[in-house]
Design a protein around this motif. Structure first.
Motif, PDB file in Angstrom:
ATOM      1  N   TRP A  26       0.827  -1.207   0.000  1.00  0.00           N
ATOM      2  CA  TRP A  26       0.000   0.000   0.000  1.00  0.00           C
ATOM      3  C   TRP A  26       0.867   1.264   0.000  1.00  0.00           C
ATOM      4  CZ3 TRP A  26      -4.882  -0.476  -1.232  1.00  0.00           C
ATOM      5  CH2 TRP A  26      -5.496  -1.710  -1.026  1.00  0.00           C
ATOM      6  N   VAL A  27       2.036   1.179   0.609  1.00  0.00           N
ATOM      7  CA  VAL A  27       2.960   2.315   0.534  1.00  0.00           C
ATOM      8  C   VAL A  27       3.383   2.546  -0.912  1.00  0.00           C
ATOM      9  CG1 VAL A  27       5.236   3.163   1.232  1.00  0.00           C
ATOM     10  CG2 VAL A  27       3.773   1.976   2.891  1.00  0.00           C
ATOM     11  N   TYR A  28       3.702   1.449  -1.627  1.00  0.00           N
ATOM     12  CA  TYR A  28       4.065   1.565  -3.038  1.00  0.00           C
ATOM     13  C   TYR A  28       2.904   2.107  -3.857  1.00  0.00           C
ATOM     14  CZ  TYR A  28       8.676  -0.654  -3.045  1.00  0.00           C
ATOM     15  OH  TYR A  28      10.003  -0.920  -2.869  1.00  0.00           O
ATOM     16  N   LEU A  29       1.690   1.609  -3.532  1.00  0.00           N
ATOM     17  CA  LEU A  29       0.526   2.047  -4.295  1.00  0.00           C
ATOM     18  C   LEU A  29       0.272   3.541  -4.080  1.00  0.00           C
ATOM     19  CD1 LEU A  29      -1.896   1.196  -6.102  1.00  0.00           C
ATOM     20  CD2 LEU A  29      -3.194   0.829  -3.992  1.00  0.00           C
ATOM     21  N   TYR A  30       0.304   3.960  -2.817  1.00  0.00           N
ATOM     22  CA  TYR A  30       0.097   5.383  -2.545  1.00  0.00           C
ATOM     23  C   TYR A  30       1.190   6.221  -3.199  1.00  0.00           C
ATOM     24  CZ  TYR A  30      -2.947   3.440   1.070  1.00  0.00           C
ATOM     25  OH  TYR A  30      -3.918   2.728   1.736  1.00  0.00           O
ATOM     26  N   THR A  31       2.419   5.705  -3.200  1.00  0.00           N
ATOM     27  CA  THR A  31       3.527   6.430  -3.838  1.00  0.00           C
ATOM     28  C   THR A  31       3.285   6.564  -5.333  1.00  0.00           C
ATOM     29  OG1 THR A  31       5.045   5.592  -2.159  1.00  0.00           O
ATOM     30  CG2 THR A  31       6.017   6.463  -4.193  1.00  0.00           C
ATOM     31  N   ALA A  32       2.841   5.466  -5.952  1.00  0.00           N
ATOM     32  CA  ALA A  32       2.569   5.496  -7.389  1.00  0.00           C
ATOM     33  C   ALA A  32       1.481   6.511  -7.716  1.00  0.00           C
ATOM     34  CB  ALA A  32       2.173   4.109  -7.879  1.00  0.00           C
ATOM     35  N   MET A  33       0.438   6.526  -6.886  1.00  0.00           N
ATOM     36  CA  MET A  33      -0.628   7.501  -7.116  1.00  0.00           C
ATOM     37  C   MET A  33      -0.113   8.933  -6.905  1.00  0.00           C
ATOM     38  SD  MET A  33      -3.878   5.612  -5.291  1.00  0.00           S
ATOM     39  CE  MET A  33      -4.477   4.035  -5.889  1.00  0.00           C
ATOM     40  N   GLY A  34       0.783   9.105  -5.919  1.00  0.00           N
ATOM     41  CA  GLY A  34       1.362  10.421  -5.709  1.00  0.00           C
ATOM     42  C   GLY A  34       2.223  10.877  -6.874  1.00  0.00           C
ATOM     43  N   ILE A  35       2.969   9.949  -7.469  1.00  0.00           N
ATOM     44  CA  ILE A  35       3.793  10.274  -8.637  1.00  0.00           C
ATOM     45  C   ILE A  35       2.908  10.697  -9.806  1.00  0.00           C
ATOM     46  CG2 ILE A  35       5.324   9.272 -10.372  1.00  0.00           C
ATOM     47  CD1 ILE A  35       6.556   7.606  -8.120  1.00  0.00           C
ATOM     48  N   SER A  36       1.798   9.995  -9.961  1.00  0.00           N
ATOM     49  CA  SER A  36       0.874  10.364 -11.036  1.00  0.00           C
ATOM     50  C   SER A  36       0.347  11.780 -10.817  1.00  0.00           C
ATOM     51  CB  SER A  36      -0.298   9.376 -11.087  1.00  0.00           C
ATOM     52  OG  SER A  36       0.157   8.079 -11.396  1.00  0.00           O
ATOM     53  N   CYS A  37       0.010  12.085  -9.587  1.00  0.00           N
ATOM     54  CA  CYS A  37      -0.461  13.445  -9.282  1.00  0.00           C
ATOM     55  C   CYS A  37       0.647  14.470  -9.536  1.00  0.00           C
ATOM     56  CB  CYS A  37      -0.930  13.508  -7.835  1.00  0.00           C
ATOM     57  SG  CYS A  37      -2.397  12.507  -7.492  1.00  0.00           S
ATOM     58  N   TYR A  38       1.881  14.110  -9.217  1.00  0.00           N
ATOM     59  CA  TYR A  38       3.015  15.022  -9.445  1.00  0.00           C
ATOM     60  C   TYR A  38       3.187  15.293 -10.928  1.00  0.00           C
ATOM     61  CZ  TYR A  38       7.877  16.502 -10.031  1.00  0.00           C
ATOM     62  OH  TYR A  38       9.009  17.168 -10.409  1.00  0.00           O
ATOM     63  N   ALA A  43      11.118   4.292 -13.562  1.00  0.00           N
ATOM     64  CA  ALA A  43       9.973   3.924 -12.723  1.00  0.00           C
ATOM     65  C   ALA A  43       8.752   3.492 -13.518  1.00  0.00           C
ATOM     66  CB  ALA A  43       9.598   5.101 -11.828  1.00  0.00           C
ATOM     67  N   PHE A  44       8.836   3.464 -14.857  1.00  0.00           N
ATOM     68  CA  PHE A  44       7.638   3.174 -15.640  1.00  0.00           C
ATOM     69  C   PHE A  44       7.114   1.763 -15.374  1.00  0.00           C
ATOM     70  CE2 PHE A  44       5.319   1.738 -19.372  1.00  0.00           C
ATOM     71  CZ  PHE A  44       4.408   2.764 -19.530  1.00  0.00           C
ATOM     72  N   LEU A  45       7.981   0.768 -15.520  1.00  0.00           N
ATOM     73  CA  LEU A  45       7.537  -0.606 -15.271  1.00  0.00           C
ATOM     74  C   LEU A  45       7.042  -0.798 -13.840  1.00  0.00           C
ATOM     75  CD1 LEU A  45       9.920  -3.011 -17.225  1.00  0.00           C
ATOM     76  CD2 LEU A  45       7.445  -3.002 -17.244  1.00  0.00           C
ATOM     77  N   PRO A  46       7.790  -0.333 -12.811  1.00  0.00           N
ATOM     78  CA  PRO A  46       7.253  -0.473 -11.455  1.00  0.00           C
ATOM     79  C   PRO A  46       5.920   0.236 -11.258  1.00  0.00           C
ATOM     80  CG  PRO A  46       9.586   0.027 -11.375  1.00  0.00           C
ATOM     81  CD  PRO A  46       9.173   0.185 -12.798  1.00  0.00           C
ATOM     82  N   MET A  47       5.772   1.423 -11.847  1.00  0.00           N
ATOM     83  CA  MET A  47       4.524   2.162 -11.696  1.00  0.00           C
ATOM     84  C   MET A  47       3.342   1.409 -12.299  1.00  0.00           C
ATOM     85  SD  MET A  47       4.557   5.271 -10.228  1.00  0.00           S
ATOM     86  CE  MET A  47       3.337   6.214 -11.123  1.00  0.00           C
TER      87      MET A  47
END
Length: 1151
Positions: A848-860, A898-902
């Motif tokens: 969930w930390v990774y998921l929230y981070t991914a969503m934060g990157i998208s917002c960025y 980070a594309f593949l991990p995202m």
């Protein structure tokens, strides 16, 4: 001889009066004899002279001085009668008796009453008219039974005329009433008839539906309206025994007076013989009907022929001839579906089926011969009590009162019924099959109530005993206001057993009328309980609200394996109230494998026999029907006991007391009511296992054991309990699994529905990505071209980033291919640390930390895009400059590395291809098995993930190219078409890794091989970079990946065991590719990028110390500086020419 007759005749002719001696025994009632003599004397003062002659022995008879003309024998003594007959024959005296003795009469012997044959003939004519096929005969004359009633369909009962009133009461209550026969013939004499009639009235026999016929001798002593009697003509007005016998003698003497005057004794005898039948009066009877405390002449019986002159009136003021062979015993049943002002309820009707079955079963086995159980359906409210409605309903029903009331399941309804009937002055016993309540348990307050179950607090003892057997110590206990009493009792018992409640007080009590609409308010409460990981759940909740609480636990994430529901009352019946199939399936999911502690039903062979009969009659059985059967049987046993005791069954006090004395075997065990209470004593508590019938789609309670205090073995199991995981292994009270999930790994299976959703989302993602890439290509990049790097240039930091991306892509792509973790741990570890292999490292909270981070990157990225390409106010220009500076550092990381991990982490939330059942809501996320798919939390983050993917992919695609052009010093450039192709290939390989790889490694490997063959071919044709060495090593890395894919795929196809061989082939291939790459680079790919040569520190050091520096060294340094300067100017001119295109394009975008 002739002389004697001549002398007698001369004496008779000269007499003015005939002498009649009334001989009585001195041992009898002298006052009665005197009254009798006076009565007769009043009617014949001129023609007869009466003498009352008491005798004490036979010598008194022999020593009679005056010889009478007629002797009336009232001694009622065999010895006296024989001597009197001898005297009459010797002296030619006419002897008159009341009835014929057993011996043959003489010519001088006559009788004042009709013969038994005449009486029986008259009785037969009346019975023929009444058409009584079944009746009771009460008499003290054995002669009648032996000569007449032995061949009739009747029951004979002997009752002596000498019995008193107490004897009559016992006789009616204990002998007559238990027969159930309502048609009664009384052939007793005098006062005994009246006593019998009074006792019949006191035992409610003289009511509608009863017929009473009194014989000849009892007609003078009638009692009770509607009683019918027949008596000899002329004796209708007799009101006592002496008047009855006196009128009979008067009737005889009147016949004597009809004899012609001057007749001698022989002539008188001859006359009497002609005008009698066998010396008895001619058969002539009068039919009497006792109405309004007076005798009414209703007809005549002459020589056995009945003539009715007036309509007959029967007990209960009925004009209908009673002809029922049995006695009706009415019982009230709380049947029906009516709820005042509300929708109908059907549960009451389904339960009363069992009560009807009990009544029909009772009648079928003739448990009370002569009695027929009748039923009155009350239908005065099922689950909603309204005082006015109940009063109106019961007022009408009291016209046909019952002996007992099989009342409601619900305690509030039972209490309302009792108060309403009390107001109507009716204290009818109430028997409920359930109705647990601390109020109705009070015998002092509700003496008319009783139930065939034990207080449900008793069930908690069974729960704790089971906990001891299973080794459980920890409980989650929840309750509402209605369950506070049971909760307090349970807590007190827990301390005795050294057990504990896991949830704190703030997580124990919930609103009494909780509904699913209250879930948002109580969500924290449910989630807090779930986090405790305690499996045993005990709930003291009110139906149907317990269902809403259970549904909310499901919504909060709890599933079948998370708890074992321990209920102290029946549950399955309540599920019929839930009509929403979605909510109902939630209940089934959580209740399956639970335990219900409740009164056992259909116990033993007897119980199963009754259950089979019930199912045959009513298709199926539901909860409480066995208890309803037993409640009806308790009332029936009480009725039988009351009747056999000779007590009034309609006396509510008597029947209530007798109900509490009963003890019998029912379908739920031994039935009896505890002394001084209203509950069942020593119940058999059933241990039920909640199971699900797939064919019917219903949950049911399977009886697996029992708790019996009367048994030597307290708890007996018939079968093993099947728990939530379909095994018989007793689970622990605290959830502990090796896999870290709230369920064991062995129950995990593939979720077809979850996989279908994953495939659908993945396919949609690929299609949307292709569409987005196509639009971007057409609108932005289709006309762009990249110039090859042909001259030497100073390498920049951004160039190193692009080189590093190729290396990192190698490990990321490799991790998406067939699994190599079991054969090359070091390489697998590198793949893991390339931030992509989530199946092995990122699980639970970390995911969930990774998921929230991914969503934060998208917002960025969205925020960055807005600031960079849209007009902003002056106050934000400084922020824009910082954003641009940060973009130089983060865009390569976000858009490339980070594309593949995202994409992988955002898509992983849809990887719900595993579950604990086939239901979609029982599937869970692979990265966090504690999170079930398609609950409220999941749906929210699923929407965010889709939004993040749809925005991140096009933005990252754009920023990849933007990064290379925003940095003026970057030498290495990438063709936009390759960026698009690589992006699509990355998405496809991630999708394959999430879908196909899980179920078929070999097929997944083949797909990856095909993809990389295509990708390598495109790289070879298109030359993605403007620098030939970058193209070379890109293809070399892709070939190495392809080689690893081929080896892994072959391994998964043939599954060879030699890891050394596999590693040898893999590293050998890598070495060959690297060697070939170096060789090609050295021969055909000269280096065009170089690094700045650093200044010789030693030279500057010597210069600073004032030492001489060789001219050659200074010249060399100058030459180096000149080369660097020239190179920079040339490179600047090239960059300026290339940037014209991008600058113009940026202007177009801005416009």
């Amino acid at each position: 001889m002739w002389g004697l007759w001549i002398i007698s005749l001369s004496i008779l002719l000269t007499k003015s009066q005939l002498i009649v001696d009334i001989i009585v025994s001195s041992f009898k009632d002298s006052q009665l004899a005197s009254n009798f003599t006076a009565l007769v004397q009043q009617n014949f003062q001129d023609r007869f002279s009466f003498n009352l002659v008491p005798i004490g022995n036979i010598w008194d008879i022999e020593n009679l001085v005056d010889i009478p003309d007629i002797i009336f024998d009232m001694t009622f003594s065999t010895s006296f009668s024989k001597s009197i007959m001898q005297l009459a024959e010797e002296k030619h005296i006419i002897l008159v008796k009341t009835s014929k003795p057993a011996s043959i009469y003489s010519n001088w012997e006559f009788f004042t009453h009709n013969s038994w044959e005449n009486k029986i003939e008259a009785l037969s004519s009346v019975l023929l008219y009444l058409n009584w096929t079944t009746f009771i005969v009460i008499s003290d004359e054995i002669y009648i039974q032996d000569n007449y009633f032995s061949k009739k369909d009747c029951q004979w009962f002997y009752f002596s005329n000498s019995n008193n009133k107490n004897s009559a009461d016992l006789f009616i209550g204990k002998q007559i009433q238990p027969t159930g026969v309502r048609n009664i013939v009384i052939l007793n004499k005098g006062e005994s008839t009246r006593m019998l009639l009074q006792s019949l009235g006191e035992h409610n026999f003289l009511t509608n539906g009863t017929g009473v016929l009194v014989g000849n001798e009892g007609s003078w002593n009638l009692y009770g309206n509607g009683v019918i009697s027949y008596t000899e003509s002329g004796l209708e007005n007799a009101d006592s025994y002496y008047s009855y016998e006196g009128l009979a003698l008067i009737k005889f003497l009147n016949l004597v007076l009809e004899c012609p005057s001057g007749s001698g004794p022989l002539d008188l005898v001859e006359f009497l013989d002609k005008n009698t039948v066998d010396h008895h009066p001619i058969s002539n009877f009068t039919l009497l009907n006792f109405k309004n405390n007076e005798k009414i002449i209703a007809g005549n019986i002459f020589n056995g022929n009945l003539t009715i002159s007036k309509s007959l009136n029967f007990p209960g003021d009925s004009s209908i001839i009673p002809n029922s062979p049995t006695t009706d015993v009415n019982i009230w049943i709380a049947d029906g579906t009516t709820n005042p002002g509300a929708d109908p309820e059907l549960l009451a009707t389904t339960v009363t089926y069992a009560e009807f079955y009990a009544l029909s079963y009772w009648n079928s086995i003739h448990a009370l011969d002569g009695f027929e159980i009748t039923v009155t359906d009350t239908d005065c409210g099922v689950t909603i009590y309204n005082a006015d409605y109940a009063y109106s309903c019961f007022s009408k029903l009291l016209e046909t009162p019952g002996v007992g009331y099989l009342t409601s399941l619900y305690p509030w309804m039972t209490i309302g019924y009792i108060y309403t009937l009390r107001y109507l002055n009716c204290s009818m016993p109430h028997i409920s099959p359930y109705a647990p309540s601390t109020v109705t348990e009070n015998y002092t307050a509700f003496p008319e109530f009783m139930t065939v179950i034990k207080d449900v607090t008793f069930n908690t003892q069974v729960i704790l005993n089971l906990a001891v057997i299973f080794g459980w110590k920890n409980f989650v206990v929840i309750y509402d206001d209605a369950g506070i009493v049971m909760y307090n009792y349970f807590v007190a018992q827990l301390k005795k057993f050294n057990m504990r409640i896991v949830n704190p007080p703030e997580l124990q009590k919930i609103d009494t009328y909780y509904t699913r609409n209250d879930y948002p308010k109580w969500k924290y409460w449910f989630e807090g309980i779930i986090k405790l990981r305690a499996r045993l759940m005990v709930g003291f909740l009110t139906p149907p609200y317990w269902m809403y609480v259970t549904e909310s636990f499901y919504d909060a994430g709890m599933r079948r394996s998370d708890w074992i529901f321990l209920a102290n009352a029946r549950l399955a019946y309540s599920l019929s109230w839930e009509t929403d199939e979605v909510q109902r399936r939630k209940l089934i999911n959580l209740l399956y494998g639970g335990i219900v502690i409740a009164q056992a039903e259909w116990i033993g062979d007897y119980g199963q026999m009754l259950r089979d009969g019930f199912i045959k009659a009513y298709i199926n059985d539901t909860d409480f029907r066995c208890l309803a059967f037993d409640s009806a049987m308790l009332l029936l046993h009480g009725i039988e006991f009351t009747i056999q005791k000779g007590q009034n069954v309609k006396d509510y006090g008597v029947i209530n007391a007798n109900l509490r004395k009963q003890k019998f075997a029912g379908c739920s065990g031994t039935i009896s009511i505890e002394p001084g209470g209203n509950q069942r004593s020593l119940p058999t508590i059933g241990i039920h296992n909640l199971k699900w019938d797939e064919s019917s789609g219903k949950i049911y309670e399977d009886l697996v054991g029992e708790y019996d205090l009367s048994s030597a073995q307290l708890i007996t199991f018939y079968k093993a309990i099947v728990w939530y995981d379909n095994t018989t292994n007793v689970p622990t009270d605290i959830i502990e699994y090796e896999n870290g999930c709230p369920f064991p790994a062995k129950i995990i299976s593939r979720s077809g529905k979850g996989s279908g959703v994953l495939y659908g989302v993945s396919s949609a993602l690929i299609i949307i990505s292709i569409i987005e890439a196509f639009i971007m290509w057409e609108k932005l990049w289709s006309y762009l071209c990249i110039n090859k790097l042909t001259i030497q240039s100073l390498v920049q930091f951004e160039d190193y980033i692009l080189m590093a991306i190729v290396a990192i892509d190698f490990f990321q792509f490799l991790s998406q291919g067939p699994d190599i973790s079991g054969r090359n741990k070091w390489l697998s570890l590198l793949c893991t640390y390339s931030l992509i292999n989530f199946d092995y490292t990122v699980t639970g909270d970390a995911y969930w930390v990774y998921l929230y981070t991914a969503m934060g990157i998208s917002c960025y990225l969205i925020f960055t895009f807005i600031l960079l390409f849209y007009r902003i106010k002056n106050c934000l220009r400084i922020m824009l400059q910082h954003i641009k500076s940060l973009s130089l550092l983060f865009l390569p990381l976000i858009g490339n590395i980070a594309f593949l991990p995202m994409v992988s982490v955002l898509l992983s939330i849809f990887q719900c291809d595993q579950g604990i059942s086939s239901d979609l809501t029982d599937s869970f996320i692979r990265q966090d098995c504690n999170t079930y798919c398609w609950d409220n939390k999941y749906i929210l983050w699923g929407i965010f993930s889709i939004a993040s993917l749809v925005t991140y992919i096009p933005l990252s695609l754009y920023f990849r190219h933007y990064f290379e052009n925003i940095n003026e010093n970057t030498n290495i450039k990438t063709k936009p078409l390759f960026i698009i192709e690589k992006t699509i290939f990355q998405i496809i390989i991630v999708v394959l890794n999430k879908t196909l790889k899980i179920y078929d490694e070999s097929l997944h490997g083949l797909c990856c091989i095909i993809l990389f063959i295509i990708l390598i071919a495109l790289c070879h044709i298109q030359r993605p970079y403007n620098y030939h060495r970058m193209n070379l090593w890109l293809i070399i890395s892709y070939l190495a990946i392809l080689w690893s894919f081929i080896l892994s795929t072959v391994y998964w196809i043939i599954k060879f065991d030699s890891i050394i061989l596999w590693l040898t082939l893999q590293y050998s291939g890598f070495f060959i590719f690297i060697a070939a790459g170096i060789a090609i680079q050295c021969k055909w790919c000269p280096s065009l990028l170089y690094t700045e040569k650093p200044v010789d520190i030693a030279v500057f050091f010597k210069f600073s110390l004032g030492n001489k520096i060789a001219a050659t060294e200074i010249n060399k340094m100058k030459k180096t500086l000149m080369e660097i300067q020239n190179s920079s100017k040339m490179r600047t001119s090239i960059i300026d020419s290339q940037s014209i295109v991008y600058t113009s394009k940026a202007v177009m975008i801005s416009e």
